[in-house]
Structure formats: structure tokens, C-alpha cells
Design a protein around this motif. Structure first.
Motif, short mmCIF file in Angstrom:
data_model
loop_
_atom_site.label_atom_id
_atom_site.label_comp_id
_atom_site.label_asym_id
_atom_site.label_seq_id
_atom_site.Cartn_x
_atom_site.Cartn_y
_atom_site.Cartn_z
N ALA A 41 0.71 -1.13 0.22
CA ALA A 41 0.11 -0.16 -0.02
C ALA A 41 0.90 0.71 0.23
CB ALA A 41 -0.96 0.19 1.44
N LEU A 42 1.16 2.02 -1.32
CA LEU A 42 2.08 2.93 -1.07
C LEU A 42 1.63 4.42 -0.62
CD1 LEU A 42 3.81 2.22 -5.07
CD2 LEU A 42 4.30 1.47 -2.62
N GLY A 43 1.98 4.90 -0.20
CA GLY A 43 2.58 6.72 0.12
C GLY A 43 2.21 7.38 -1.34
N ALA A 44 2.71 8.44 -1.14
CA ALA A 44 3.08 9.57 -1.85
C ALA A 44 3.99 9.01 -2.83
CB ALA A 44 2.39 10.67 -1.80
N VAL A 45 4.37 8.86 -3.89
CA VAL A 45 5.54 8.69 -4.55
C VAL A 45 5.35 10.43 -6.04
CG1 VAL A 45 6.53 7.52 -6.30
CG2 VAL A 45 5.66 6.29 -4.51
N GLN A 46 7.01 10.84 -5.98
CA GLN A 46 6.13 11.49 -7.46
C GLN A 46 6.23 11.24 -8.65
OE1 GLN A 46 6.22 14.75 -6.04
NE2 GLN A 46 5.56 15.16 -8.00
N THR A 47 5.17 11.34 -9.19
CA THR A 47 4.79 10.54 -10.81
C THR A 47 3.69 11.04 -11.52
OG1 THR A 47 3.36 9.36 -10.21
CG2 THR A 47 4.81 7.77 -9.46
N GLU A 48 3.97 11.10 -12.90
CA GLU A 48 2.31 11.32 -13.23
C GLU A 48 1.28 11.34 -12.76
OE1 GLU A 48 2.50 11.11 -17.51
OE2 GLU A 48 4.19 11.19 -17.13
N MET A 49 0.77 9.98 -12.54
CA MET A 49 -0.29 10.46 -11.75
C MET A 49 -0.49 11.20 -9.76
SD MET A 49 -1.64 7.07 -9.30
CE MET A 49 -2.73 5.83 -11.08
#
Ligand SMILES: NC(=O)c1ccc[n+]([C@@H]2O[C@H](COP(=O)([O-])OP(=O)(O)OC[C@H]3O[C@@H](n4cnc5c(N)ncnc54)[C@H](OP(=O)(O)O)[C@@H]3O)[C@@H](O)[C@H]2O)c1
Length: 233
Positions: free
Chosen positions: A181-189
Motif C-alpha cells: 500500500a504505497l504512500g505518495a510517490v512523485q509520478t505523473e499520476m
């Protein structure tokens, strides 16, 4: 190892595929974008591992069955399946149409179901297989919630529950299922959903972690939903 990563054209999936190629594994990278996947395969050409391109739309059951049928003869077995592809439509509940709910369900839940089903014979042939579902903190019980993410988070909670159930159903067959369950990751989404917000984790960092976990995590976990987040709660 033989690995399939969905949603590998950009973001976390792309970086996971690259990490695994750097480690010398053979990867099938799946998404709808032929151009981006071809560029990914090119980026990995000097790595010890190889990346094969699989162009397919996870929202289309027939398309998935056809693309997987084409690659099965070239795959001795499948050690790792990473269900990473995802769709996020950020909208207040009152504005979320049935179409939006179903679009997210098609990719985030049925996409994973379809890939697991189509690849099951190859997972069963692996000495020990690991299916990693890329969930979200939004779908993790007791986590902080954000307005506009009801459909997305509900689909990720369903994915986590599916994973717990399949871990039980396939434990005797040597196939482990875990959800990250990922927390915030810097991506386009993330940038589209939350313009201006800066995530604490880069996509490359998360890709390396997901890749490492996919290779080794099933020695320690099965049927688990693991929060991968530096924030609390
Ligand atoms: N970034 C975050 O903060 C965050 C937080 C929690 C969880 N997550 C989850 O982590 C995963 C990766 O997220 P990300 O931020 O890297 O997302 P992203 O940059 O939007 O990438 C999504 C990937 O999914 C693929 N995809 C979308 N619809 C598809 C379809 N119908 N068929 C096949 N592939 C499809 C896209 O490829 P094409 O467009 O080429 O098809 C793309 O490669 C997702 O499951 C997401 O929900 C992300």
C-alpha cells in the motif's frame, strides 16, 4: 528470474522494471503505450537483464488474453507478477459517474484479476512464485483519507482483499500474494491528482524498493497488506 510488470510505461512500474533489469532478470513490461515501452526496452539494452514489450489494455479482457497467449510460449515459467498498473480519477463523490467508478475498477481490480488468471499456469510452474499487488495507503484501513479519492481508494482496498484471499487459495501451490500500500510517490499520476504537491519519495526509489520486495518479500510475508509510507497515520 522471469518477471511481468504491468503499468511499466512510466512512473513506479517503469522504474521497477529498470531496477529488475539492472539486477539481471528477464522482464515482460506491459502497458498500452508501445512507444514508451519500446523506449524503456532501449534504456535497458546495456543492462544484464532484458525487457520485452507487451502492449495491451488491462481494461479489455480479450486484449489481455490475446497478448498473454502470445508471450506464454516464450516464458519458461513466471517467478514474479507485479500488478502495478493503476488509474486514478480524482473527483468529489457527487461528481463521480458510474463510468468513472467502472473505469477504475476495470484497471485497478479486473486488470490484476485478468493477469493473474491468464498467467496462473506459468506461476504454478515456478519453484516459488510471488504476486505483488500495488495498492495505496488510500485503500489501507485506518490511514488518513483524502476527499476526491473514494472510488480509487475503494478499488485499492478491493485489490488488497483479493490478495489476502488468493494467498490462502494458492498457498499449497507455492504462490505468495502480498499488497504494497504505497504512500505518495512523485509520478505523473500524483502530479495530476495533486498539482504542486511534492511527494517525499521519488519514483526511482520506490521502483527499487518494489523490485527488491518482489524478489525477496515472499520469504517473509504472504497474504499481507503492507503500508509503504513515511507519513503517519
Ligand atoms: N504515485 C503515487 O503517489 C501512488 C500512491 C499510491 C499508489 N500508487 C499506485 O502505484 C501504481 C503506479 O502509480 P504511478 O504513480 O507510477 O502511476 P502512473 O505514472 O499514472 O502510471 C500508471 C501506469 O499504468 C498504466 N496503465 C493505466 N491504465 C492502463 C490500462 N488500461 N492498461 C494497461 N496499463 C495501464 C500506464 O500505462 P499506459 O498509459 O501506457 O497504458 C502507466 O504505465 C498505481 O497502481 C498507483 O495506483 C501510486
Amino acid at each position: 528470474m522471469y518477471v511481468l510488470v504491468s503499468g511499466a510505461s512510466r512512473g513506479v512500474g517503469r522504474d521497477t522494471a529498470l531496477y529488475l533489469a539492472q539486477q539481471g532478470h528477464e522482464i515482460w513490461a506491459l502497458s498500452r503505450s508501445a512507444e514508451k515501452l519500446t523506449s524503456l526496452a532501449q534504456s535497458a539494452k546495456d543492462q544484464p537483464g532484458r525487457i520485452h514489450v507487451v502492449v495491451s489494455d488491462l481494461a479489455q479482457a480479450e486484449a489481455i488474453d490475446q497478448s498473454i497467449a502470445q508471450i506464454l510460449p516464450h516464458m519458461p515459467h513466471l517467478d514474479v507478477l507485479i500488478n502495478n498498473a493503476g488509474l486514478l480519477i480524482h473527483q468529489p463523490f457527487e461528481q463521480l459517474t458510474d463510468e468513472a467508478w467502472l473505469a477504475m475498477w476495470q484497471v485497478n481490480v479486473m486488470g490484476a484479476v485478468r493477469l493473474i488468471r491468464a498467467l496462473l499456469p506459468k506461476l504454478q510452474q515456478a519453484p516459488r512464485a510471488h504476486v505483488v499487488q500495488i495498492g495505496s495507503m488510500g485503500g489501507f484501513q485506518g490511514s488518513a483519507k483524502f476527499p476526491g479519492l473514494s472510488a480509487y481508494s475503494a478499488s485499492k482496498a478491493a485489490l488488497a482483499s483479493l490478495s489476502e484471499c488468493l494467498a490462502e487459495e494458492f498457498k499449497e501451490q507455492g504462490i505468495a500474494f502480498n499488497t504494497l500500500a504505497l504512500g505518495a510517490v512523485q509520478t505523473e499520476m500524483l502530479a495530476q491528482a495533486f498539482p504542486g504537491y511534492q511527494a517525499p519519495v521519488r519514483s526511482e526509489e520506490m521502483g527499487a524498493f518494489v523490485g527488491w520486495f518482489a524478489l525477496h518479500g515472499h520469504r517473509y510475508f504472504n497474504g499481507k497488506v503492507l503500508p509503504v509510507s513515511v507519513s503517519t497515520p
